[in-house]
Design an enzyme around this catalytic site. Structure first.
Site, mmCIF file in Angstrom:
data_model
loop_
_atom_site.group_PDB
_atom_site.id
_atom_site.type_symbol
_atom_site.label_atom_id
_atom_site.label_comp_id
_atom_site.label_asym_id
_atom_site.label_seq_id
_atom_site.Cartn_x
_atom_site.Cartn_y
_atom_site.Cartn_z
ATOM 1 C CG ASP A 9 -16.505 -23.183 36.105
ATOM 2 O OD1 ASP A 9 -15.615 -22.558 35.462
ATOM 3 O OD2 ASP A 9 -17.670 -22.944 35.591
ATOM 4 C CG ASP A 105 -11.960 -23.154 32.654
ATOM 5 O OD1 ASP A 105 -12.235 -23.982 32.411
ATOM 6 O OD2 ASP A 105 -12.889 -21.792 32.446
ATOM 7 C CD GLU A 106 -15.742 -26.277 34.145
ATOM 8 O OE1 GLU A 106 -16.566 -26.998 34.582
ATOM 9 O OE2 GLU A 106 -15.772 -26.370 32.573
#
Length: 400
Positions: A9, A105-106
């Site tokens: 993350d 973003d993960e």
């Protein structure tokens, strides 16, 4: 042998990417925010210094500046975030092809088959963190566990720039004392229901009667009970076998309220153009169109319509959206926000019914060639290089 799952993350992703171009803001409270003049003044991301002032994502800039008057703000650049997301996932793919993005973003990684090459799960996570930092100048937090849910919760456990391992031996000590809101997939409404039922921690959720939770929350009750007890066998998808997207939408809050048919048509056409171009990019077509309308009092209605044949053409999507609005909205009433969504998607090569009238088939082919030519121009010269004439020079804030 247990699987070894990582969840990576990125830390304050939008803000961190912007700081690469604004290094002078690194030691100041800073946030990424939409333009308040366009009524988009919402905090999208913040750095750790801004976070220390209690600034949270999705609050208004006005609220944030009450907490931190010296807050520095930069506008978002979503193309830049997509670019870095691609680079980050390319780094993950050096370690395994089992990479499943969860958002921009993960990502989850199943590194079970990579342990002999790169070391333990913790060693791989730490190596990934160091590689992303040295090559891209960004930091991430990683969770290492035996299932996807606990790996995700591990990446949330300690931030920024940290690795947390959640094992069968320690998950009760680490996770069960946490507030119920820390449980993955438990939002505000669910947590309020659980608290009214006397469940305030993840441990209390795990110890609750599963059947009672299903009575309280439906199927979700059984799912989160299993998750709290470490019972998740959901596989990490291979990067080249990700599930097909189920819908493609585009929405915006306009610079001013839309009033009247011409205003609404301009807004719908601009949004539909983006939806159609994305469909063509994904090589998909839609069997339906959905429209969401928000008025100045923030009341929202949502309506949809099915199509006889799938489409990825702007004018078909826009005409359908206008038909929906005409049936369910009084054109004289102001509109603050519109979202146009292509639904019920299929592969663009799926067979469709041919019209009995040859000229209709020829017209459709011509429209598709014209819009693909627009795609090529935008790919070469940028998204704003070409658009529909009625959208040019609009004053409602339709920027591609």
């Amino acid at each position: 042998m247990d699987r070894v799952i990582l969840h990576c993350d990125m830390n304050g992703f939008f803000a961190s990417v912007e700081l690469l171009d604004y290094p002078h803001l690194k030691d100041k409270p800073m946030a990424v925010c939409g333009n308040p003049e366009n009524r988009h003044g919402i905090i999208l991301a913040k750095n750790e210094l801004a976070k220390a002032y209690g600034i949270v994502t999705a609050e208004t800039l006005w609220q944030a500046r009450k907490k931190c008057p010296e807050l520095q703000v930069v506008p978002p650049h979503h193309d830049k975030y997509k670019h870095y997301s691609k680079l980050i996932n390319e780094i993950y793919l050096r370690y395994t092809d089992m990479v499943e993005p969860f958002s921009v973003d993960e990502s989850w990684l199943d590194v079970t088959g990579s342990l002999k090459l790169f070391g333990s799960g913790v060693e791989i996570a730490d190596d990934i963190r160091q590689t992303v930092k040295s090559e891209l100048g960004l930091t991430l937090s990683a969770g290492v566990s035996f299932n996807k849910i606990f790996a995700k919760m591990g990446s949330d456990y300690k931030k920024p720039d940290a690795t947390t391992t959640i094992t069968r031996e320690n998950y009760k000590d680490l996770l069960w004392p946490l507030d119920i809101r820390a449980m993955f997939f438990v939002g505000k409404a669910t947590s309020e229901k659980l608290q009214s039922f006397g469940i305030k921690t993840i441990g209390e959720l795990a110890a609750s009667d599963r059947a009672s939770l299903i009575s309280l929350l439906g199927k979700q009750g059984g799912v989160i009970h299993d998750y709290a007890n470490g019972l998740d066998m959901t596989p990490v998808l291979r990067f080249d076998q990700l599930e097909k997207i189920k819908s493609v939408g585009n929405g915006t809050t306009f610079r001013r309220n839309l009033t009247g048919a011409e205003d609404i048509k301009t807004g719908v056409l601009g949004l539909s153009d983006t939806v159609a171009s994305r469909l063509r990019k994904y090589k998909m077509k839609a069997f339906g169109v959905k429209v969401d309308i928000k008025d100045p009092q923030f009341k929202v209605i949502s309506r949809q319509m099915q199509l006889d044949n799938p489409t990825n053409l702007t004018e078909v999507i826009a005409d359908t959206a206008m038909d929906i609005i005409a049936k369910h909205w009084r054109m004289r009433d102001p509109i603050r926000m519109l979202t146009v969504t292509a639904i019920n998607l299929c592969d663009e090569n799926q067979a469709q019914q041919l019209s009995l009238f040859a000229e209709e088939n020829i017209s459709t082919e011509k429209e598709e060639k014209a819009e693909r030519a627009m795609d090529d121009i935008r790919k070469k010269f940028g998204d704003s290089a070409i658009t529909f004439g009625s959208v040019i020079g609009n004053d409602i804030g339709l920027d591609r």
